[in-house]
Structure formats: structure tokens, C-alpha cells
Design a protein around this motif. Sequence first.
Motif, PDB file in Angstrom:
ATOM      1  N   SER A 255      14.963  15.057 -40.395  1.00 32.80           N
ATOM      2  CA  SER A 255      14.304  14.294 -39.333  1.00 32.80           C
ATOM      3  C   SER A 255      13.354  15.150 -38.505  1.00 32.80           C
ATOM      4  O   SER A 255      12.494  14.621 -37.801  1.00 32.80           O
ATOM      5  CB  SER A 255      15.351  13.669 -38.399  1.00 32.80           C
ATOM      6  OG  SER A 255      16.197  12.808 -39.114  1.00 32.80           O
TER       7      SER A 255
ATOM      8  N   THR B 229      13.790   5.441 -43.715  1.00 33.56           N
ATOM      9  CA  THR B 229      13.929   6.235 -42.494  1.00 33.56           C
ATOM     10  C   THR B 229      13.916   5.273 -41.315  1.00 33.56           C
ATOM     11  O   THR B 229      13.627   4.090 -41.468  1.00 33.56           O
ATOM     12  CB  THR B 229      12.790   7.271 -42.362  1.00 33.56           C
ATOM     13  OG1 THR B 229      11.540   6.584 -42.234  1.00 33.56           O
ATOM     14  CG2 THR B 229      12.743   8.180 -43.582  1.00 33.56           C
TER      15      THR B 229
ATOM     16  N   ARG C  81      10.161   9.511 -37.205  1.00 31.39           N
ATOM     17  CA  ARG C  81       9.329  10.613 -37.682  1.00 31.39           C
ATOM     18  C   ARG C  81       7.857  10.228 -37.525  1.00 31.39           C
ATOM     19  O   ARG C  81       7.430   9.206 -38.080  1.00 31.39           O
ATOM     20  CB  ARG C  81       9.621  10.905 -39.154  1.00 31.39           C
ATOM     21  CG  ARG C  81      11.096  11.063 -39.467  1.00 31.39           C
ATOM     22  CD  ARG C  81      11.324  11.239 -40.972  1.00 31.39           C
ATOM     23  NE  ARG C  81      12.745  11.315 -41.278  1.00 31.39           N
ATOM     24  CZ  ARG C  81      13.234  11.701 -42.444  1.00 31.39           C
ATOM     25  NH1 ARG C  81      12.419  12.031 -43.436  1.00 31.39           N
ATOM     26  NH2 ARG C  81      14.538  11.765 -42.644  1.00 31.39           N
TER      27      ARG C  81
ATOM     28  N   GLU D  83      17.160   8.445 -43.723  1.00 30.53           N
ATOM     29  CA  GLU D  83      16.971   9.314 -42.558  1.00 30.53           C
ATOM     30  C   GLU D  83      17.860  10.552 -42.622  1.00 30.53           C
ATOM     31  O   GLU D  83      17.439  11.650 -42.301  1.00 30.53           O
ATOM     32  CB  GLU D  83      17.267   8.518 -41.276  1.00 30.53           C
ATOM     33  CG  GLU D  83      16.968   9.268 -39.982  1.00 30.53           C
ATOM     34  CD  GLU D  83      15.481   9.542 -39.825  1.00 30.53           C
ATOM     35  OE1 GLU D  83      14.680   8.637 -40.037  1.00 30.53           O
ATOM     36  OE2 GLU D  83      15.129  10.698 -39.497  1.00 30.53           O
TER      37      GLU D  83
ATOM     38  N   MET E 286      15.850  12.688 -48.584  1.00 26.53           N
ATOM     39  CA  MET E 286      15.595  12.529 -47.147  1.00 26.53           C
ATOM     40  C   MET E 286      14.230  13.052 -46.697  1.00 26.53           C
ATOM     41  O   MET E 286      13.948  13.046 -45.502  1.00 26.53           O
ATOM     42  CB  MET E 286      16.680  13.274 -46.342  1.00 26.53           C
ATOM     43  CG  MET E 286      18.093  12.828 -46.625  1.00 26.53           C
ATOM     44  SD  MET E 286      19.317  13.832 -45.758  1.00 26.53           S
ATOM     45  CE  MET E 286      20.839  13.204 -46.482  1.00 26.53           C
TER      46      MET E 286
END
Length: 298
Positions: free
Chosen positions: A72, A119, A123, A171, A194
Motif C-alpha cells: 500500500s 485495491t 493508492r 490491497e 498486491m
Amino acid sequence: MRDTGGAAFHSADLGIIGGSGLYSLEGLSDITEVELKTPYGDPSGPLILGTVGDRRIAFVPRHGRGHVISPSKIPARANIYALKALGVSEVISVSAVGSLRGDFTPGDMVILDQLIDRTRGVRPASFFGDGMVAHVSLADPYCGRLRPVLERVAAAVHPTVHEAGTYCCIEGPQFSTRAESELYRSWGMDVIGMTALPEARLAREAELCYVGLALVTDYDCWHPRHDSVDAQSVAEVMAANISAAQKVLLGFTQETHPSQCNCHRALDNAIMTDRQAWQGASLGHVPTLLRDRVAPVL
Ligand SMILES: [Zn+2]
């Protein structure tokens, strides 16, 4: 390149973003470490520049040296911006993934062709939106010109290479629940990780040719044998993956490939904001991001 300290003195044409386990690149000569500042903060770490044959490579360890940056928190905008500022036009993104399919087994390689974004929107995922709005196409997030080249090179050094695969980007940092894993499988996704997003979105906005080399490390938790996989066997698979990936990357640098694709025109007709209204931070970033064709008319 007024806003990218140091980039003007260095250059590269191929960028490699290394994921878990891949923190450096073998086979480089004339190695230089460069610390770049970008309008989006510092990249994940100093970029490693080096030469292979007639190609100049810029390497970014995505998680930073020592794997200290969680998915993240990866500064994807700074990483992509720094590569663009160095003159990079092609990027290979390497990532470790879990498999969501029985026939994608640990140790396999996948030449990614699609992405699903799971996600949570925390971000930063665009260079635009602050005084300038742009909508690029992400229908095919990976470069159709470079994917066959990467597949050919990978197949020459590795026994099991899948020519396509959809990457489900979660995420994290926790892995999926078993119910989530089964849901993603029911949706037809192939591998899970991820980090591919927002990296791929930003590469497209920066008009870079971008390809993804996914290294299957394990089965996600859906697999009945999941619990029988111990940490040592995962580590062994990962070490073998990284060794194979190094060979693929080296092979790619020595390949010639056709020069026609549309990645470098991704912003054609994508900027919706009137030129007279271009303002704010986005305008300040344009000369580096679009310097090949927009900057001369500013
Ligand atoms: Zn391309």
C-alpha cells in the motif's frame, strides 16, 4: 527536467521493476546508483543504472532495499516518473504471485495480459487530476508489442510459461480469506498479488510500454494442499523463480523486437481539459512526462 534532481545527468531506455525476492539485476556493467527526487516524492530507493550489451537499464526494487515498503505504501508514481525522466520507454514489471488455478503451478511463469483492481482506492493512481484531467485507455494494460517478445525469451529459458493471465491485485498486506480466494477463482482470475496496480495505470499515463512477468510462488489459500506447503519449500520455489527471472531479463535485453505499438500515443485525445485551462501541479509535471511531443508546444 527541472523537477527531477539528477535525472538530467543519467539516462536509460529499459526499466525493470523488481518485486519480492528480486532486489538487484545480474549481468550489469558500468553500474551507477542514482538518487532521484520527483514531484511525487522519492522512488522506492536509489535506482540502479547499468549496461547490458547496447542497452542501458534502470532497475527499481519495488519494495525498497531490504523489502521495507508494504504494497500500500509503494511510491508507484515516483517510481514511474523517475523511469520516464531517465528516458526509459519500456518497462518490465516482475512480481511474485499466488496461483488461482490448478494448472498454474508453483515455479511457473505467466506473461500477464489483464488486471482486476481489488485495491481499496488509497493508492494515488494518476498523474492527472490536479488542474488537468486525462482519461487514458486501459483496455489492454500490457504492451501487445513486447508481450510476445517476453514470452519467447521466457520460453527459451524456462519449461513452463503461460502466455496470458489475469492478475487480481488486492490491497493486502494480509493474504485473502478462503472465501475471497474462491470468489476470485469463480470470476476467472488466474493469479493474485498486491503490487501491479496502480503501477500499470501510471505506466500507461506516462506512455511507457509495460509488460508483466509474474512468478508463481504458491497456490493461494483455496488449494487443498495449501496448508501442506511449508515455508522452506516456498522459499526454494522463490529462489528458483528469481534465478529464472534473472535469465529472462538478461535475455530480453539482447532481443530485437518490432518498434510499432500505441503505448507511446496513450495520451492522444486523453486530456479533456482545455489547453487554456491547464493549471496547477499537473501542468508543472508535463514537460518530463510528455516531453517528446507536448512540451515543445507549451
Ligand atoms: Zn507498447
